[in-house]
Design a protein around this motif. Sequence first.
Motif, PDB file in Angstrom:
ATOM      1  N   PRO A   1       0.823  -1.206   0.000  1.00 16.99           N
ATOM      2  CA  PRO A   1       0.000   0.000   0.000  1.00 16.99           C
ATOM      3  C   PRO A   1       0.859   1.258   0.000  1.00 16.99           C
ATOM      4  O   PRO A   1       2.076   1.205   0.240  1.00 16.99           O
ATOM      5  N   SER A   2       0.239   2.391  -0.263  1.00 23.53           N
ATOM      6  CA  SER A   2       0.941   3.665  -0.102  1.00 23.53           C
ATOM      7  C   SER A   2      -0.069   4.766   0.187  1.00 23.53           C
ATOM      8  O   SER A   2      -1.273   4.609  -0.025  1.00 23.53           O
ATOM      9  N   LEU A   3       0.463   5.865   0.679  1.00 29.66           N
ATOM     10  CA  LEU A   3      -0.358   7.056   0.925  1.00 29.66           C
ATOM     11  C   LEU A   3       0.395   8.276   0.430  1.00 29.66           C
ATOM     12  O   LEU A   3       1.536   8.523   0.828  1.00 29.66           O
ATOM     13  N   ASN A   4      -0.241   9.031  -0.467  1.00 26.94           N
ATOM     14  CA  ASN A   4       0.270  10.337  -0.890  1.00 26.94           C
ATOM     15  C   ASN A   4      -0.321  11.372   0.051  1.00 26.94           C
ATOM     16  O   ASN A   4      -1.542  11.509   0.141  1.00 26.94           O
ATOM     17  N   TRP A   5       0.545  12.117   0.731  1.00 27.48           N
ATOM     18  CA  TRP A   5       0.100  12.921   1.872  1.00 27.48           C
ATOM     19  C   TRP A   5       0.508  14.373   1.682  1.00 27.48           C
ATOM     20  O   TRP A   5       1.651  14.671   1.326  1.00 27.48           O
ATOM     21  N   GLY A   6      -0.447  15.263   1.931  1.00 27.58           N
ATOM     22  CA  GLY A   6      -0.161  16.688   1.861  1.00 27.58           C
ATOM     23  C   GLY A   6      -0.807  17.419   3.007  1.00 27.58           C
ATOM     24  O   GLY A   6      -1.259  16.813   3.978  1.00 27.58           O
ATOM     25  N   SER A   7      -0.895  18.714   2.914  1.00 29.47           N
ATOM     26  CA  SER A   7      -1.489  19.524   3.963  1.00 29.47           C
ATOM     27  C   SER A   7      -3.010  19.467   3.866  1.00 29.47           C
ATOM     28  O   SER A   7      -3.610  20.103   3.001  1.00 29.47           O
ATOM     29  N   GLY A   8      -3.635  18.668   4.733  1.00 24.43           N
ATOM     30  CA  GLY A   8      -5.081  18.539   4.732  1.00 24.43           C
ATOM     31  C   GLY A   8      -5.642  17.637   3.660  1.00 24.43           C
ATOM     32  O   GLY A   8      -6.850  17.499   3.536  1.00 24.43           O
ATOM     33  N   LEU A   9      -4.778  17.013   2.863  1.00 22.11           N
ATOM     34  CA  LEU A   9      -5.201  16.128   1.781  1.00 22.11           C
ATOM     35  C   LEU A   9      -4.419  14.820   1.845  1.00 22.11           C
ATOM     36  O   LEU A   9      -3.239  14.815   2.216  1.00 22.11           O
ATOM     37  N   ALA A  10      -5.075  13.729   1.460  1.00 28.72           N
ATOM     38  CA  ALA A  10      -4.390  12.444   1.399  1.00 28.72           C
ATOM     39  C   ALA A  10      -5.026  11.595   0.305  1.00 28.72           C
ATOM     40  O   ALA A  10      -6.245  11.559   0.171  1.00 28.72           O
ATOM     41  N   LEU A  11      -4.179  10.913  -0.464  1.00 25.90           N
ATOM     42  CA  LEU A  11      -4.648  10.057  -1.546  1.00 25.90           C
ATOM     43  C   LEU A  11      -4.003   8.687  -1.380  1.00 25.90           C
ATOM     44  O   LEU A  11      -2.794   8.524  -1.577  1.00 25.90           O
ATOM     45  N   ALA A  12      -4.811   7.691  -0.999  1.00 27.70           N
ATOM     46  CA  ALA A  12      -4.320   6.326  -0.865  1.00 27.70           C
ATOM     47  C   ALA A  12      -4.161   5.709  -2.248  1.00 27.70           C
ATOM     48  O   ALA A  12      -4.947   5.987  -3.163  1.00 27.70           O
ATOM     49  N   GLU A  13      -3.156   4.823  -2.383  1.00 28.87           N
ATOM     50  CA  GLU A  13      -2.856   4.283  -3.715  1.00 28.87           C
ATOM     51  C   GLU A  13      -2.142   2.943  -3.597  1.00 28.87           C
ATOM     52  O   GLU A  13      -1.013   2.888  -3.107  1.00 28.87           O
ATOM     53  N   PRO A  14      -2.766   1.844  -4.001  1.00 27.72           N
ATOM     54  CA  PRO A  14      -2.013   0.591  -4.070  1.00 27.72           C
ATOM     55  C   PRO A  14      -0.896   0.716  -5.081  1.00 27.72           C
ATOM     56  O   PRO A  14      -1.036   1.390  -6.099  1.00 27.72           O
ATOM     57  N   VAL A  15       0.211   0.023  -4.820  1.00 24.72           N
ATOM     58  CA  VAL A  15       1.417   0.237  -5.607  1.00 24.72           C
ATOM     59  C   VAL A  15       1.478  -0.640  -6.851  1.00 24.72           C
ATOM     60  O   VAL A  15       2.272  -0.393  -7.750  1.00 24.72           O
ATOM     61  N   HIS A  16       0.626  -1.633  -6.959  1.00 29.66           N
ATOM     62  CA  HIS A  16       0.810  -2.690  -7.942  1.00 29.66           C
ATOM     63  C   HIS A  16       0.668  -2.269  -9.398  1.00 29.66           C
ATOM     64  O   HIS A  16       1.024  -3.018 -10.301  1.00 29.66           O
ATOM     65  N   GLY A  17       0.136  -1.118  -9.705  1.00 27.86           N
ATOM     66  CA  GLY A  17      -0.038  -0.725 -11.088  1.00 27.86           C
ATOM     67  C   GLY A  17      -1.303  -1.306 -11.688  1.00 27.86           C
ATOM     68  O   GLY A  17      -2.104  -1.954 -11.004  1.00 27.86           O
ATOM     69  N   SER A  18      -1.484  -1.108 -12.977  1.00 23.09           N
ATOM     70  CA  SER A  18      -2.761  -1.443 -13.610  1.00 23.09           C
ATOM     71  C   SER A  18      -2.870  -2.907 -14.038  1.00 23.09           C
ATOM     72  O   SER A  18      -3.972  -3.375 -14.336  1.00 23.09           O
ATOM     73  N   ALA A  19      -1.761  -3.618 -14.078  1.00 25.28           N
ATOM     74  CA  ALA A  19      -1.745  -5.060 -14.416  1.00 25.28           C
ATOM     75  C   ALA A  19      -2.687  -5.401 -15.569  1.00 25.28           C
ATOM     76  O   ALA A  19      -3.621  -6.183 -15.416  1.00 25.28           O
ATOM     77  N   PRO A  20      -2.481  -4.820 -16.744  1.00 24.59           N
ATOM     78  CA  PRO A  20      -3.425  -5.042 -17.848  1.00 24.59           C
ATOM     79  C   PRO A  20      -3.542  -6.500 -18.271  1.00 24.59           C
ATOM     80  O   PRO A  20      -4.559  -6.897 -18.848  1.00 24.59           O
ATOM     81  N   ASP A  21      -2.525  -7.317 -17.958  1.00 22.35           N
ATOM     82  CA  ASP A  21      -2.575  -8.720 -18.373  1.00 22.35           C
ATOM     83  C   ASP A  21      -3.635  -9.531 -17.631  1.00 22.35           C
ATOM     84  O   ASP A  21      -4.084 -10.571 -18.125  1.00 22.35           O
ATOM     85  N   ILE A  22      -4.069  -9.053 -16.440  1.00 21.84           N
ATOM     86  CA  ILE A  22      -5.103  -9.784 -15.707  1.00 21.84           C
ATOM     87  C   ILE A  22      -6.376  -8.963 -15.521  1.00 21.84           C
ATOM     88  O   ILE A  22      -7.314  -9.414 -14.857  1.00 21.84           O
ATOM     89  N   ALA A  23      -6.415  -7.764 -16.090  1.00 18.05           N
ATOM     90  CA  ALA A  23      -7.608  -6.919 -15.933  1.00 18.05           C
ATOM     91  C   ALA A  23      -8.840  -7.641 -16.457  1.00 18.05           C
ATOM     92  O   ALA A  23      -8.827  -8.229 -17.536  1.00 18.05           O
ATOM     93  N   GLY A  24      -9.892  -7.628 -15.671  1.00 15.98           N
ATOM     94  CA  GLY A  24     -11.151  -8.248 -16.054  1.00 15.98           C
ATOM     95  C   GLY A  24     -11.234  -9.739 -15.818  1.00 15.98           C
ATOM     96  O   GLY A  24     -12.274 -10.351 -16.079  1.00 15.98           O
TER      97      GLY A  24
END
Length: 348
Positions: A263-286
């Motif tokens: 996991p990861s968290l992009n963190w700023g002043s009063g704002l936060a955006l959580a983001e899994p690190v794994h990428g879009s993995a188009p080979d298994i999408a869907g």
Amino acid sequence: MPPATGAAAGHAEPSAAPPRLCVIAGDGIGPEVVPVAVEVLAKLLPALQVTEAEAGWDCFQRHGCAVPAATLASMGACGAGLFGAVSSPSRSVAGYRSAILTLRQSLGLNVNLRPVRSWPCVSPQAGVDMLILRENSEGLYSGREHWESDGVAIAERVISRQACERLAACAVQIAAARNSRRITLVHKANVLPLTCGLFRDSCRAVLEAAGYAAVLDERLVDVAALQLVQSPQAFDLIVTSNLFGDILSDLACHWSGGLGLAPSLNWGSGLALAEPVHGSAPDIAGSGRANPLAAILSVVLLLRYHWQQPLLAERIEQAVSDFLEQEGRIDFGCETTRVIGQGILTRL
């Protein structure tokens, strides 16, 4: 004695505003794993208000813009977000810039948190528990590239004292929360004395002023990479620059079971955006094979650091630990996303 007010005067205390979450599913497996994480979060925060927004390569292909102004406005209004994944082309495309880099820089999400810990059954080694804290807005990811001449391309590495001090101030806050036994500054000042020297000196000054001189050390980035492989248990809180942090955190996540649990968290002043690190993995999408644990653990970071709900964060982490210990695996074929999501929900 002052007059009674609020609940003491017979009036209920005003309830806190319900948490708001901007959900940006993005590309590839993002639309598959993000709803699972939102469902887990909503089980613990039933008043959660969700707003959906667009960003990513697919969004760019539809609208000619990777991050619409409406998405930035939604993130600003909500204060918190969950971003699924982005598929960025490996070539230059006119008008396109990575959606996640745009979100980080446009919203002032200047710090990136990447925890790495051992999990039952899936981690190759027990006892690992570290957090890699990375500057998130500049360095070689500042986007300053140009052609110097035919066949010669230049990228500029931007390091500012302000960004370094902001990162170090965040490290002080996290070190206090973790009761950190060791803080490691990672740089390459022997080769890059101006940029890495500024990074090291600026961070060290803030950390020493906050009383962390006794637990503060340094490592050159190549040595840090070696030691993350040799003895990951020795690390606690790593503080480093943008590109180094990106590489080292992907290396270190091997000890937590790989990118599917990163996991990861992009963190700023009063704002936060959580983001899994794994990428879009188009080979298994869907296919239904996407592992939602990285997305689930990313909302844990929102709970712990942005909404200041550590007990709720621990509940999800315990559910993940129990699931892995009891199941012993994370690959359930075309049922992986559903089985893992349901498994965590039933353990909450």
